[in-house]
Design a protein around this motif. Structure first.
Motif, PDB file in Angstrom:
ATOM      1  N   ILE A 209       0.928  -1.309   0.093  1.00 16.68           N
ATOM      2  CA  ILE A 209       0.148  -0.136   0.065  1.00 16.68           C
ATOM      3  C   ILE A 209       0.947   1.216  -0.038  1.00 16.68           C
ATOM      4  CG2 ILE A 209      -1.589   1.151   1.331  1.00 16.68           C
ATOM      5  CD1 ILE A 209      -2.771  -1.476   2.353  1.00 16.68           C
ATOM      6  N   THR A 210       1.929   1.200   0.739  1.00 16.85           N
ATOM      7  CA  THR A 210       2.786   2.177   0.814  1.00 16.85           C
ATOM      8  C   THR A 210       3.763   2.592  -0.457  1.00 16.85           C
ATOM      9  OG1 THR A 210       3.326   1.991   3.274  1.00 16.85           O
ATOM     10  CG2 THR A 210       4.917   3.332   2.051  1.00 16.85           C
ATOM     11  N   ALA A 211       3.905   1.511  -1.268  1.00  9.80           N
ATOM     12  CA  ALA A 211       4.665   1.643  -2.382  1.00  9.80           C
ATOM     13  C   ALA A 211       3.725   2.116  -3.439  1.00  9.80           C
ATOM     14  CB  ALA A 211       5.043   0.316  -3.020  1.00  9.80           C
ATOM     15  N   PHE A 212       2.408   1.910  -3.430  1.00  6.12           N
ATOM     16  CA  PHE A 212       1.493   2.392  -4.434  1.00  6.12           C
ATOM     17  C   PHE A 212       1.022   3.861  -4.125  1.00  6.12           C
ATOM     18  CE2 PHE A 212      -3.280   3.320  -5.059  1.00  6.12           C
ATOM     19  CZ  PHE A 212      -3.123   2.657  -6.313  1.00  6.12           C
ATOM     20  N   LEU A 213       1.033   4.048  -2.849  1.00  2.31           N
ATOM     21  CA  LEU A 213       0.901   5.577  -2.828  1.00  2.31           C
ATOM     22  C   LEU A 213       1.906   6.441  -3.168  1.00  2.31           C
ATOM     23  CD1 LEU A 213      -0.907   5.460   0.833  1.00  2.31           C
ATOM     24  CD2 LEU A 213      -1.926   5.715  -1.328  1.00  2.31           C
ATOM     25  N   ILE A 214       3.119   5.767  -2.953  1.00  2.00           N
ATOM     26  CA  ILE A 214       4.344   6.746  -3.479  1.00  2.00           C
ATOM     27  C   ILE A 214       4.369   6.660  -5.153  1.00  2.00           C
ATOM     28  CG2 ILE A 214       6.881   6.473  -3.420  1.00  2.00           C
ATOM     29  CD1 ILE A 214       7.089   5.317  -0.695  1.00  2.00           C
ATOM     30  N   ILE A 215       4.043   5.536  -5.459  1.00  4.57           N
ATOM     31  CA  ILE A 215       4.003   5.603  -7.143  1.00  4.57           C
ATOM     32  C   ILE A 215       3.018   6.548  -7.487  1.00  4.57           C
ATOM     33  CG2 ILE A 215       3.474   4.149  -9.178  1.00  4.57           C
ATOM     34  CD1 ILE A 215       4.776   1.703  -7.439  1.00  4.57           C
ATOM     35  N   LEU A 216       1.814   6.447  -6.886  1.00  3.68           N
ATOM     36  CA  LEU A 216       0.574   7.604  -7.325  1.00  3.68           C
ATOM     37  C   LEU A 216       1.310   8.921  -7.119  1.00  3.68           C
ATOM     38  CD1 LEU A 216      -2.074   7.720  -8.398  1.00  3.68           C
ATOM     39  CD2 LEU A 216      -3.044   7.586  -6.288  1.00  3.68           C
ATOM     40  N   LEU A 217       1.789   9.157  -6.191  1.00  7.56           N
ATOM     41  CA  LEU A 217       2.318  10.519  -5.605  1.00  7.56           C
ATOM     42  C   LEU A 217       3.344  10.699  -6.518  1.00  7.56           C
ATOM     43  CD1 LEU A 217       2.149  13.112  -3.970  1.00  7.56           C
ATOM     44  CD2 LEU A 217       3.664  12.031  -2.535  1.00  7.56           C
ATOM     45  N   THR A 218       4.079   9.941  -6.990  1.00  6.96           N
ATOM     46  CA  THR A 218       5.465  10.422  -8.001  1.00  6.96           C
ATOM     47  C   THR A 218       4.693  10.746  -9.314  1.00  6.96           C
ATOM     48  OG1 THR A 218       6.950   8.885  -6.623  1.00  6.96           O
ATOM     49  CG2 THR A 218       7.609   9.465  -8.723  1.00  6.96           C
ATOM     50  N   LEU A 219       3.834   9.520  -9.887  1.00 13.45           N
ATOM     51  CA  LEU A 219       3.066   9.919 -11.157  1.00 13.45           C
ATOM     52  C   LEU A 219       2.717  11.329 -11.184  1.00 13.45           C
ATOM     53  CD1 LEU A 219       1.930   6.425 -11.672  1.00 13.45           C
ATOM     54  CD2 LEU A 219       3.928   7.273 -12.526  1.00 13.45           C
ATOM     55  N   LEU A 220       1.764  11.800 -10.431  1.00  7.76           N
ATOM     56  CA  LEU A 220       1.156  12.804 -10.065  1.00  7.76           C
ATOM     57  C   LEU A 220       2.182  14.121 -10.491  1.00  7.76           C
ATOM     58  CD1 LEU A 220      -1.726  12.500  -7.642  1.00  7.76           C
ATOM     59  CD2 LEU A 220      -1.841  12.501 -10.110  1.00  7.76           C
ATOM     60  N   THR A 221       3.412  13.880  -9.846  1.00  2.48           N
ATOM     61  CA  THR A 221       4.333  14.812  -9.530  1.00  2.48           C
ATOM     62  C   THR A 221       5.156  14.810 -11.049  1.00  2.48           C
ATOM     63  OG1 THR A 221       4.660  14.528  -7.439  1.00  2.48           O
ATOM     64  CG2 THR A 221       6.587  15.570  -8.534  1.00  2.48           C
ATOM     65  N   LEU A 222       5.316  13.826 -11.508  1.00  7.91           N
ATOM     66  CA  LEU A 222       5.782  13.612 -13.006  1.00  7.91           C
ATOM     67  C   LEU A 222       4.830  14.376 -13.953  1.00  7.91           C
ATOM     68  CD1 LEU A 222       7.299  10.196 -12.892  1.00  7.91           C
ATOM     69  CD2 LEU A 222       8.353  12.190 -13.402  1.00  7.91           C
ATOM     70  N   TYR A 223       3.596  14.133 -13.853  1.00  4.81           N
ATOM     71  CA  TYR A 223       2.624  14.473 -14.927  1.00  4.81           C
ATOM     72  C   TYR A 223       2.829  16.131 -14.824  1.00  4.81           C
ATOM     73  CZ  TYR A 223      -1.737  15.640 -17.094  1.00  4.81           C
ATOM     74  OH  TYR A 223      -2.426  16.450 -17.977  1.00  4.81           O
ATOM     75  N   PHE A 224       2.602  16.894 -13.800  1.00  6.30           N
ATOM     76  CA  PHE A 224       2.708  18.195 -13.848  1.00  6.30           C
ATOM     77  C   PHE A 224       3.930  18.730 -13.990  1.00  6.30           C
ATOM     78  CE2 PHE A 224      -1.173  17.114 -11.058  1.00  6.30           C
ATOM     79  CZ  PHE A 224      -2.289  17.771 -11.785  1.00  6.30           C
ATOM     80  N   SER A 225       4.839  18.145 -13.603  1.00  6.04           N
ATOM     81  CA  SER A 225       6.352  18.670 -13.680  1.00  6.04           C
ATOM     82  C   SER A 225       6.523  18.562 -15.215  1.00  6.04           C
ATOM     83  CB  SER A 225       7.381  17.667 -13.157  1.00  6.04           C
ATOM     84  OG  SER A 225       7.116  17.583 -11.840  1.00  6.04           O
ATOM     85  N   THR A 226       6.380  17.504 -16.130  1.00  8.31           N
ATOM     86  CA  THR A 226       6.602  17.428 -17.623  1.00  8.31           C
ATOM     87  C   THR A 226       5.592  18.337 -18.109  1.00  8.31           C
ATOM     88  OG1 THR A 226       4.913  15.378 -17.648  1.00  8.31           O
ATOM     89  CG2 THR A 226       7.396  14.990 -17.492  1.00  8.31           C
ATOM     90  N   LYS A 227       4.438  18.724 -17.852  1.00  6.24           N
ATOM     91  CA  LYS A 227       3.589  19.600 -18.439  1.00  6.24           C
ATOM     92  C   LYS A 227       3.905  20.803 -18.112  1.00  6.24           C
ATOM     93  CE  LYS A 227      -1.197  20.945 -18.573  1.00  6.24           C
ATOM     94  NZ  LYS A 227      -2.641  20.851 -17.901  1.00  6.24           N
ATOM     95  N   ARG A 228       4.333  21.279 -17.055  1.00  9.51           N
ATOM     96  CA  ARG A 228       5.224  22.709 -16.900  1.00  9.51           C
ATOM     97  C   ARG A 228       6.413  22.749 -17.761  1.00  9.51           C
ATOM     98  NH1 ARG A 228       4.666  26.848 -13.224  1.00  9.51           N
ATOM     99  NH2 ARG A 228       6.506  27.956 -12.642  1.00  9.51           N
ATOM    100  N   LEU A 229       7.183  21.798 -17.712  1.00  6.86           N
ATOM    101  CA  LEU A 229       8.686  21.981 -18.158  1.00  6.86           C
ATOM    102  C   LEU A 229       8.628  21.908 -19.748  1.00  6.86           C
ATOM    103  CD1 LEU A 229      11.623  21.572 -17.934  1.00  6.86           C
ATOM    104  CD2 LEU A 229      11.466  18.926 -18.264  1.00  6.86           C
ATOM    105  N   LEU A 230       7.500  21.385 -20.335  1.00  7.47           N
ATOM    106  CA  LEU A 230       7.592  21.346 -21.841  1.00  7.47           C
ATOM    107  C   LEU A 230       6.457  22.466 -22.264  1.00  7.47           C
ATOM    108  CD1 LEU A 230       7.073  17.436 -22.393  1.00  7.47           C
ATOM    109  CD2 LEU A 230       9.091  19.086 -22.656  1.00  7.47           C
ATOM    110  N   LYS A 231       6.029  23.226 -21.445  1.00 12.79           N
ATOM    111  CA  LYS A 231       5.135  24.329 -21.714  1.00 12.79           C
ATOM    112  C   LYS A 231       5.958  25.241 -22.851  1.00 12.79           C
ATOM    113  CE  LYS A 231       2.137  28.231 -20.313  1.00 12.79           C
ATOM    114  NZ  LYS A 231       1.611  28.759 -19.091  1.00 12.79           N
ATOM    115  N   PRO A 232       7.111  25.639 -22.814  1.00 13.81           N
ATOM    116  CA  PRO A 232       7.807  26.656 -23.441  1.00 13.81           C
ATOM    117  C   PRO A 232       8.164  25.898 -25.046  1.00 13.81           C
ATOM    118  CG  PRO A 232       8.824  26.719 -21.360  1.00 13.81           C
ATOM    119  CD  PRO A 232       7.801  25.585 -21.253  1.00 13.81           C
ATOM    120  N   LEU A 233       8.304  24.636 -24.849  1.00 11.02           N
ATOM    121  CA  LEU A 233       8.428  23.883 -26.218  1.00 11.02           C
ATOM    122  C   LEU A 233       7.370  23.701 -26.947  1.00 11.02           C
ATOM    123  CD1 LEU A 233      10.727  22.103 -27.380  1.00 11.02           C
ATOM    124  CD2 LEU A 233       9.775  20.101 -26.348  1.00 11.02           C
ATOM    125  N   ARG A 234       6.285  23.554 -26.318  1.00  7.89           N
ATOM    126  CA  ARG A 234       5.081  23.474 -27.149  1.00  7.89           C
ATOM    127  C   ARG A 234       4.493  24.990 -27.688  1.00  7.89           C
ATOM    128  NH1 ARG A 234       3.135  20.856 -22.382  1.00  7.89           N
ATOM    129  NH2 ARG A 234       2.200  22.527 -21.710  1.00  7.89           N
TER     130      ARG A 234
END
Length: 635
Positions: A312-337
């Motif tokens: 359960i802990t690993a699942f929550l960490i993975i979920l939190l990491t995926l959310l962080t990755l999603y918003f980070s890549t979206k923000r990072l690639l905004k100038p590229l778009r």
């Protein structure tokens, strides 16, 4: 058709899979290590419990044996039973001598300090039938009768058997109670054939007492003798249940009745497919083995619960990491778009509009470390190069159209020339001038060779024939002032070559090599094969090549190999600053480098062209290729 993923989606999926795999592997390794450490801790704990039970058991039996030894060496007790066989009615001696019985009881009580909660009974029995006991109740008549027939006397008749330790058994002196006891027995005296034995009994319930600390839940404590017989538990149902454990222990001890010292453990495969952990430790004094067993399923139950928490802990960490990755890549690639949208609006005839300036407004591209800003700068430079390439492409297209127009115009002239030359040859024949006829025939052959068949490759045989026509024409002109030799190996004559490869080099002999050389002139064309390579050499006895021309040719040959050579480029440094392309070609003999460019285009790096000066005088042009090389257009 399925729409391809965007760069952001690919980046998110890649990092998500990577992070998920790393976290999953990390938690799996941690769980494996936690389970391993937990099992090792449980094994150490169970070993401690087995050692504790073993120590309590041996301490109790050792105490019993010490008390028996004190009774054995008490002189009053020893003398009383030593003379017992000589007494009349020895079996009822103590019933008839109450004072002796009272004194005997006091002596035993002073030694043993008998506590019915610890020891069951102390008994002294003689072959004469005399029996004396203190402690729990016993059947006097049965005791006197059994004393004469007891098998213990025979068991202790050997010097090697100084003590008997009887596992849990029914009390021989009180059969009606069905009580089980553990007995320690020694002979009274040192004779080989003992007449008197001393026994101390320990209630079998004592084993339940010392084992109770190790029996919790599904965990079970067991004991077996050195011969592999059950000591504890005494319940037949339980002994049947734990029979695989006993068999496994005997196998681990090499199926030998001699049991190992120290403590060990093993995993036991049960008939139902499960596994049990078995801890066993040998008790050196009693020569019994204490075993503790527990099913693996129950043993690892806390570990599995921890595993659920880890998952359960690993699942929550993975979920939190995926959310962080999603918003980070979206923000990072905004100038590229934004840059992508800007590039989509770019036209070849326009520089990017103000949207690009807004995107990087206030950014000093020379001082920033942002790769996207540098990407924008590279994009601007690419547009400039694209504009330059567009202009060059337009210029090249213009030249191509002019060349095409000139070629169309040239196609009109050959027919007129052929007819004119044929007419001249006919007039020469009519007037009896064979030289004119031969000259006209050779010129017609040369014109046909040059103008027909387009850019199709020819054989070396055809190229030699064309060059021979040219040399014969020049022979007619210069008569005895010119001499030439053609010697080509027959194996080379079917080799394919681009059309008009040899004739420009021969022509250069007259235009440049013989320009400042007195008559007579000589040209030699040879073809030979050497070391799996084939060569064509054209040699004259003229003035040779200048050093500056050889240097220019080497530079231009490097440009050909690099793919940057242009037929309109100057062929010397001095000509790069003035003149037109046509002037360059006429003034420098550009046919040499252009011929090499055509050879390199067809043969690639498998062809070589060497320009040399002879040892005495003259120039040498050597064309070489590997044997078996086929003509093709290099890509």
């Amino acid at each position: 058709m399925r729409r391809p993923f965007s760069f952001q989606t690919k980046l998110f999926i890649t990092f998500s899979l990577l992070v998920t795999m790393i976290i999953a592997i990390a938690f799996s390794v941690f769980y494996w290590y936690y389970q391993k450490v937990n099992v090792e801790t449980i094994i150490r704990t169970y070993r401690g419990e087995a050692a504790s039970i073993t120590q309590q058991l041996d301490n109790s039996l050792y105490t019993m044996d010490r008390l028996v030894m004190q009774i054995k060496y008490n002189p009053t007790i020893a003398n009383t039973f030593f003379y017992m066989p000589y007494q009349e009615n020895a079996e009822s001696y103590f019933e008839n001598n109450l004072e002796a019985a009272y004194k005997m009881r006091e002596l035993i009580t002073s030694i043993v300090g008998l506590d019915p909660q610890i020891f069951n009974r102390v008994s002294i029995l003689s072959r004469s039938g005399a029996f004396f006991g203190t402690g729990a109740y016993y059947d006097k008549a049965r005791a006197s009768k059994q004393a004469r027939e007891s098998p213990w006397f025979n068991q202790l008749s050997s010097k090697s058997e100084y003590r008997l330790l009887l596992p849990p058994h029914r009390d021989d002196w009180d059969r009606e109670s069905n009580r089980e006891v553990i007995s320690v027995i020694r002979k009274l005296g040192e004779d080989l054939t003992p007449n008197t034995l001393v026994e101390i009994q320990l209630p079998a319930e004592y084993l339940d007492k010392i084992s109770s600390s190790g029996q919790t839940g599904s965990k079970q404590v067991m004991m077996i003798s050195r011969t592999g017989e059950w000591i504890f538990p005494r319940n037949p149902i339980l002994t049947e249940r734990f029979e695989p454990h006993r068999q496994a222990f005997l196998q681990n001890s090499a199926a030998s009745p001699s049991l190992p010292s120290g403590n060990e453990f093993a995993w036991i495969d049960m008939p139902d497919g499960s596994r049990d952990l078995l801890i066993y430790q040998h008790a050196p004094y009693s020569d019994w083995t204490v075993m503790i067993a527990e099913p693996e399923q129950e043993l690892l139950a806390p570990t599995r619960q921890a595993g659920y928490i880890f998952s359960i802990t690993a699942f929550l960490i993975i979920l939190l990491t995926l959310l962080t990755l999603y918003f980070s890549t979206k923000r990072l690639l905004k100038p590229l778009r934004q840059l992508r949208d800007t590039m989509n609006q770019v036209h070849l005839d326009a520089i990017p509009d103000m949207r690009e300036s807004k995107l990087f407004r206030g950014v000093e591209l020379q001082n920033t470390h942002n790769e996207l800003h540098h990407l924008y700068q590279s994009f601007r430079k690419m547009l400039e190069r694209l504009e330059e390439s567009k202009e060059q492409s337009i210029e090249a297209r213009s030249r191509e159209l002019r060349s095409h127009f000139a070629a169309l115009q040239a196609q009109i002239n050959p027919h007129f020339l052929y007819n004119t030359l044929s007419l001249i040859g006919a007039l020469g024949y009519e007037t009896g001038n064979s030289s004119i006829n031969q000259l006209s025939t050779m010129l017609v052959g040369m014109f046909r060779y040059i103008t027909y068949a387009g850019g199709q490759p020819v054989t070396l045989r055809e190229e030699i024939r064309h060059t021979l026509n040219y040399l014969n024409i020049m022979k007619i002109r210069y008569e005895d002032h010119l001499d030439f030799v053609i010697d080509v190996d027959e194996r080379l004559l079917e080799q394919s070559l681009p059309k008009i490869t040899l004739q420009p080099f021969v022509e250069n002999c007259f235009k440049h090599g013989f320009a400042n050389t007195n008559y007579p002139w000589k040209i030699t064309i040879t073809g030979y094969e050497r070391d799996q390579r084939q060569f064509i050499e054209i040699r004259d006895d003229g003035c040779g090549f200048s050093e500056s021309y050889l240097v220019d040719f080497a530079e231009q040959a490097a440009e050909v190999a690099a793919g940057t050579f242009s037929v309109y480029s100057p062929t010397s440094r001095a000509q790069k600053d003035s003149g037109t392309p046509d002037e360059w070609k006429e003034e420098s003999g550009a046919g040499t480098i252009n011929t090499y460019a055509r050879l390199y285009y067809h043969f690639g790096s498998r062809v070589c062209l060497e320009l040399l000066n002879g040892e005495d005088q003259g120039a040498i042009v050597r064309i070489g290729w590997w044997k078996g090389t086929q003509l093709h257009a290099a890509q």
